[in-house]
Design a protein around this motif. Structure first.
Motif, PDB file in Angstrom:
ATOM      1  N   GLY A  30      40.078 -33.380 -61.483  1.00  0.00           N
ATOM      2  CA  GLY A  30      38.913 -34.606 -61.389  1.00  0.00           C
ATOM      3  C   GLY A  30      38.178 -34.880 -62.028  1.00  0.00           C
ATOM      4  O   GLY A  30      37.650 -36.021 -62.224  1.00  0.00           O
ATOM      5  N   GLN A  31      37.833 -35.006 -62.874  1.00  0.00           N
ATOM      6  CA  GLN A  31      37.265 -35.567 -63.897  1.00  0.00           C
ATOM      7  C   GLN A  31      38.313 -36.825 -64.721  1.00  0.00           C
ATOM      8  O   GLN A  31      39.285 -36.416 -65.617  1.00  0.00           O
ATOM      9  N   SER A  32      37.413 -37.343 -65.027  1.00  0.00           N
ATOM     10  CA  SER A  32      37.871 -38.844 -66.016  1.00  0.00           C
ATOM     11  C   SER A  32      38.461 -38.342 -67.355  1.00  0.00           C
ATOM     12  O   SER A  32      37.441 -37.653 -68.456  1.00  0.00           O
ATOM     13  N   PHE A  33      40.070 -38.274 -67.802  1.00  0.00           N
ATOM     14  CA  PHE A  33      40.699 -37.807 -69.295  1.00  0.00           C
ATOM     15  C   PHE A  33      39.375 -38.599 -70.183  1.00  0.00           C
ATOM     16  O   PHE A  33      39.280 -37.771 -71.376  1.00  0.00           O
ATOM     17  N   ASP A  34      38.862 -39.903 -69.968  1.00  0.00           N
ATOM     18  CA  ASP A  34      38.196 -40.519 -70.739  1.00  0.00           C
ATOM     19  C   ASP A  34      36.594 -39.655 -71.234  1.00  0.00           C
ATOM     20  O   ASP A  34      36.702 -39.228 -72.262  1.00  0.00           O
ATOM     21  N   SER A  35      36.226 -39.182 -70.440  1.00  0.00           N
ATOM     22  CA  SER A  35      34.539 -38.865 -70.328  1.00  0.00           C
ATOM     23  C   SER A  35      34.780 -37.715 -71.613  1.00  0.00           C
ATOM     24  O   SER A  35      34.047 -36.782 -71.465  1.00  0.00           O
ATOM     25  N   VAL A  36      36.186 -36.421 -71.047  1.00  0.00           N
ATOM     26  CA  VAL A  36      35.949 -35.525 -71.267  1.00  0.00           C
ATOM     27  C   VAL A  36      37.097 -34.933 -73.152  1.00  0.00           C
ATOM     28  O   VAL A  36      37.251 -34.130 -73.647  1.00  0.00           O
ATOM     29  N   LEU A  37      37.162 -36.703 -73.231  1.00  0.00           N
ATOM     30  CA  LEU A  37      38.082 -35.926 -74.787  1.00  0.00           C
ATOM     31  C   LEU A  37      37.450 -35.791 -76.049  1.00  0.00           C
ATOM     32  O   LEU A  37      36.224 -36.271 -76.019  1.00  0.00           O
ATOM     33  N   ALA A  42      38.599 -36.539 -81.401  1.00  0.00           N
ATOM     34  CA  ALA A  42      40.113 -37.916 -80.924  1.00  0.00           C
ATOM     35  C   ALA A  42      39.729 -38.842 -81.095  1.00  0.00           C
ATOM     36  O   ALA A  42      38.931 -39.265 -80.973  1.00  0.00           O
ATOM     37  N   PRO A  43      40.510 -38.970 -81.593  1.00  0.00           N
ATOM     38  CA  PRO A  43      41.283 -40.782 -81.458  1.00  0.00           C
ATOM     39  C   PRO A  43      41.379 -41.449 -79.983  1.00  0.00           C
ATOM     40  O   PRO A  43      41.971 -42.185 -80.001  1.00  0.00           O
ATOM     41  N   ARG A  44      39.507 -41.240 -79.741  1.00  0.00           N
ATOM     42  CA  ARG A  44      39.604 -41.735 -78.654  1.00  0.00           C
ATOM     43  C   ARG A  44      40.467 -43.481 -77.970  1.00  0.00           C
ATOM     44  O   ARG A  44      41.008 -43.753 -77.277  1.00  0.00           O
ATOM     45  N   ALA A  45      39.758 -44.489 -78.503  1.00  0.00           N
ATOM     46  CA  ALA A  45      40.724 -46.022 -78.294  1.00  0.00           C
ATOM     47  C   ALA A  45      42.283 -46.018 -78.460  1.00  0.00           C
ATOM     48  O   ALA A  45      43.071 -45.972 -77.173  1.00  0.00           O
ATOM     49  N   ASP A  46      42.299 -44.907 -79.593  1.00  0.00           N
ATOM     50  CA  ASP A  46      44.289 -45.087 -79.960  1.00  0.00           C
ATOM     51  C   ASP A  46      44.965 -44.607 -78.661  1.00  0.00           C
ATOM     52  O   ASP A  46      45.845 -44.651 -77.839  1.00  0.00           O
ATOM     53  N   VAL A  47      43.935 -42.811 -78.116  1.00  0.00           N
ATOM     54  CA  VAL A  47      44.985 -42.589 -77.178  1.00  0.00           C
ATOM     55  C   VAL A  47      44.934 -43.009 -75.772  1.00  0.00           C
ATOM     56  O   VAL A  47      45.670 -43.113 -75.319  1.00  0.00           O
ATOM     57  N   LEU A  48      43.539 -44.037 -75.432  1.00  0.00           N
ATOM     58  CA  LEU A  48      43.744 -44.810 -73.807  1.00  0.00           C
ATOM     59  C   LEU A  48      44.783 -46.158 -74.333  1.00  0.00           C
ATOM     60  O   LEU A  48      45.209 -46.123 -72.581  1.00  0.00           O
ATOM     61  N   GLU A  49      44.841 -46.336 -75.219  1.00  0.00           N
ATOM     62  CA  GLU A  49      45.490 -47.607 -75.461  1.00  0.00           C
ATOM     63  C   GLU A  49      47.092 -46.624 -75.224  1.00  0.00           C
ATOM     64  O   GLU A  49      48.432 -47.699 -74.006  1.00  0.00           O
ATOM     65  N   ALA A  94      42.523 -26.936 -72.162  1.00  0.00           N
ATOM     66  CA  ALA A  94      40.839 -26.860 -71.753  1.00  0.00           C
ATOM     67  C   ALA A  94      40.621 -26.312 -72.271  1.00  0.00           C
ATOM     68  O   ALA A  94      38.978 -26.724 -72.715  1.00  0.00           O
ATOM     69  N   HIS A  95      41.351 -25.116 -73.721  1.00  0.00           N
ATOM     70  CA  HIS A  95      40.781 -24.907 -75.236  1.00  0.00           C
ATOM     71  C   HIS A  95      40.170 -25.995 -75.944  1.00  0.00           C
ATOM     72  O   HIS A  95      39.748 -25.676 -76.323  1.00  0.00           O
ATOM     73  N   CYS A  96      40.957 -27.177 -75.978  1.00  0.00           N
ATOM     74  CA  CYS A  96      41.374 -27.950 -76.476  1.00  0.00           C
ATOM     75  C   CYS A  96      40.532 -29.126 -76.479  1.00  0.00           C
ATOM     76  O   CYS A  96      39.695 -29.660 -77.468  1.00  0.00           O
ATOM     77  N   LEU A  97      39.840 -29.368 -74.970  1.00  0.00           N
ATOM     78  CA  LEU A  97      38.557 -30.037 -74.620  1.00  0.00           C
ATOM     79  C   LEU A  97      37.909 -29.298 -74.485  1.00  0.00           C
ATOM     80  O   LEU A  97      36.368 -30.033 -74.531  1.00  0.00           O
ATOM     81  N   GLY A  98      37.185 -28.331 -75.041  1.00  0.00           N
ATOM     82  CA  GLY A  98      36.576 -27.587 -74.525  1.00  0.00           C
ATOM     83  C   GLY A  98      35.968 -27.385 -73.181  1.00  0.00           C
ATOM     84  O   GLY A  98      33.806 -27.203 -72.813  1.00  0.00           O
ATOM     85  N   ALA A 132      44.431 -43.092 -62.161  1.00  0.00           N
ATOM     86  CA  ALA A 132      43.418 -43.744 -61.980  1.00  0.00           C
ATOM     87  C   ALA A 132      42.496 -42.693 -63.400  1.00  0.00           C
ATOM     88  O   ALA A 132      41.452 -43.439 -63.630  1.00  0.00           O
ATOM     89  N   GLY A 133      43.558 -42.226 -63.914  1.00  0.00           N
ATOM     90  CA  GLY A 133      42.573 -41.871 -65.131  1.00  0.00           C
ATOM     91  C   GLY A 133      42.094 -40.529 -65.399  1.00  0.00           C
ATOM     92  O   GLY A 133      41.055 -40.137 -65.215  1.00  0.00           O
ATOM     93  N   GLU A 134      42.196 -39.616 -63.664  1.00  0.00           N
ATOM     94  CA  GLU A 134      41.484 -38.555 -63.551  1.00  0.00           C
ATOM     95  C   GLU A 134      42.733 -36.757 -63.474  1.00  0.00           C
ATOM     96  O   GLU A 134      43.830 -37.484 -63.799  1.00  0.00           O
TER      97      GLU A 134
END
Length: 282
Positions: free
Chosen positions: A212-219, A223-230, A200-204, A189-191
């Motif tokens: 339990g958080q959405s990975f998309d929401s904490v990128l 980070a190249p968000r669209a490329d990572v999610l693709e 955790a340090h990388c994501l701050g 589900a992307g969590e």
């Protein structure tokens, strides 16, 4: 022509013998033949259930409980010494007043002395503690508990297996936590299911706040968000690992995505590695 209206003497004799065999004898025979450990505990002084739960608990251990009936399977389970029967032995020898059994009794009280698979910690005559589960019922009349009876199963083997798995899981989590590069497990589900200190340090964000958080929401914004999610979507769809060097990402940084079976479908393991390490791994 034969006359079948009158039973033969042989048949009549068998019928009389069967009638003389009481229901109690039948039940004893059934219990004796069973491979399930069956027991019945009676009280020298019936337990007054109108008192407080603490008083009822005290009475169950203190009102001269004794074994009214235990079958051979029960005696095998508790390693009763040869030549003895469990009915001759005090109840406290295998059902001591320990924390586990106090909790067992409180559970009985809370459920009206009708429970299934209730856990308890008993002790066999070989000195070994036995983790068991009991299905329990009781004979109660006018607020007084006269006897309890049930079936008990040895679940020690399952408990040992669970403990071994828990120990292995703890060791694995410690190893993941100690990995010096960011590591995350993202479910179908992307969590985020798992994250180590470097991740955790990388994501701050604090590790406990990420689960339990959405990975998309904490990128992070860098980070190249669209490329990572693709890339993650491709990994889930094709079920193959992918290594990416994203344009615009940190120089010398390589993202590795690996599929894994998570609850609800295929998840994705994410690691961010120095390019030199990624080349060695590949």
């Amino acid at each position: 022509m034969s006359n079948d209206s009158h039973p033969s003497p042989l048949h009549s004799g068998a019928r009389r013998a069967a009638d003389e065999f009481s229901d109690v004898d039948v039940l004893r025979g059934m219990l004796g033949a069973s491979n399930d450990a069956c027991w019945c505990m009676e009280f020298g002084t019936p337990v007054d259930l109108t008192l407080s739960d603490d008083d009822v608990t005290r009475q169950i251990f203190g009102n001269d409980p004794y074994w009214r009936l235990c079958n051979a399977a029960m005696e095998r389970l508790y390693q009763v010494p040869a030549g003895q029967t469990l009915s001759e032995r005090p109840v406290r020898e295998i059902f001591p007043e320990n924390d586990s059994n106090l909790e067992f009794v409180r559970n009985l009280i809370a459920n009206g002395f009708e429970v299934d698979a209730a856990p308890a910690l008993d002790r066999g005559y070989d000195g070994v503690e036995v983790y068991v589960e009991n299905d329990v019922r009781a004979h109660i009349a006018e607020g007084m508990l006269y006897r309890m009876f049930g079936v008990v199963r040895n679940v020690g083997k399952h408990r040992r297996r669970e403990r071994a798995l828990e120990d292995r899981l703890d060791a694995l989590q410690s190893m993941i936590w100690a990995i010096p590069t960011p590591f995350l497990a993202v479910d179908a589900a992307g969590e985020i299911e798992v994250v180590n200190a470097a991740g955790a340090h990388c994501l701050g964000v604090a590790p406990e706040a990420l689960l339990g958080q959405s990975f998309d929401s904490v990128l992070p914004a860098a980070a190249p968000r669209a490329d990572v999610l693709e890339a993650m979507s491709k990994v889930r769809t094709l079920a193959i690992p992918i290594t990416e060097r994203f344009a615009g990402a940190v120089v010398g940084e390589v993202w590795q995505f690996t599929p894994y079976e998570a609850s609800g479908g295929t998840g994705c393991l994410v690691m961010i590695l120095p390019e030199m390490v990624a080349e060695v791994r590949s």
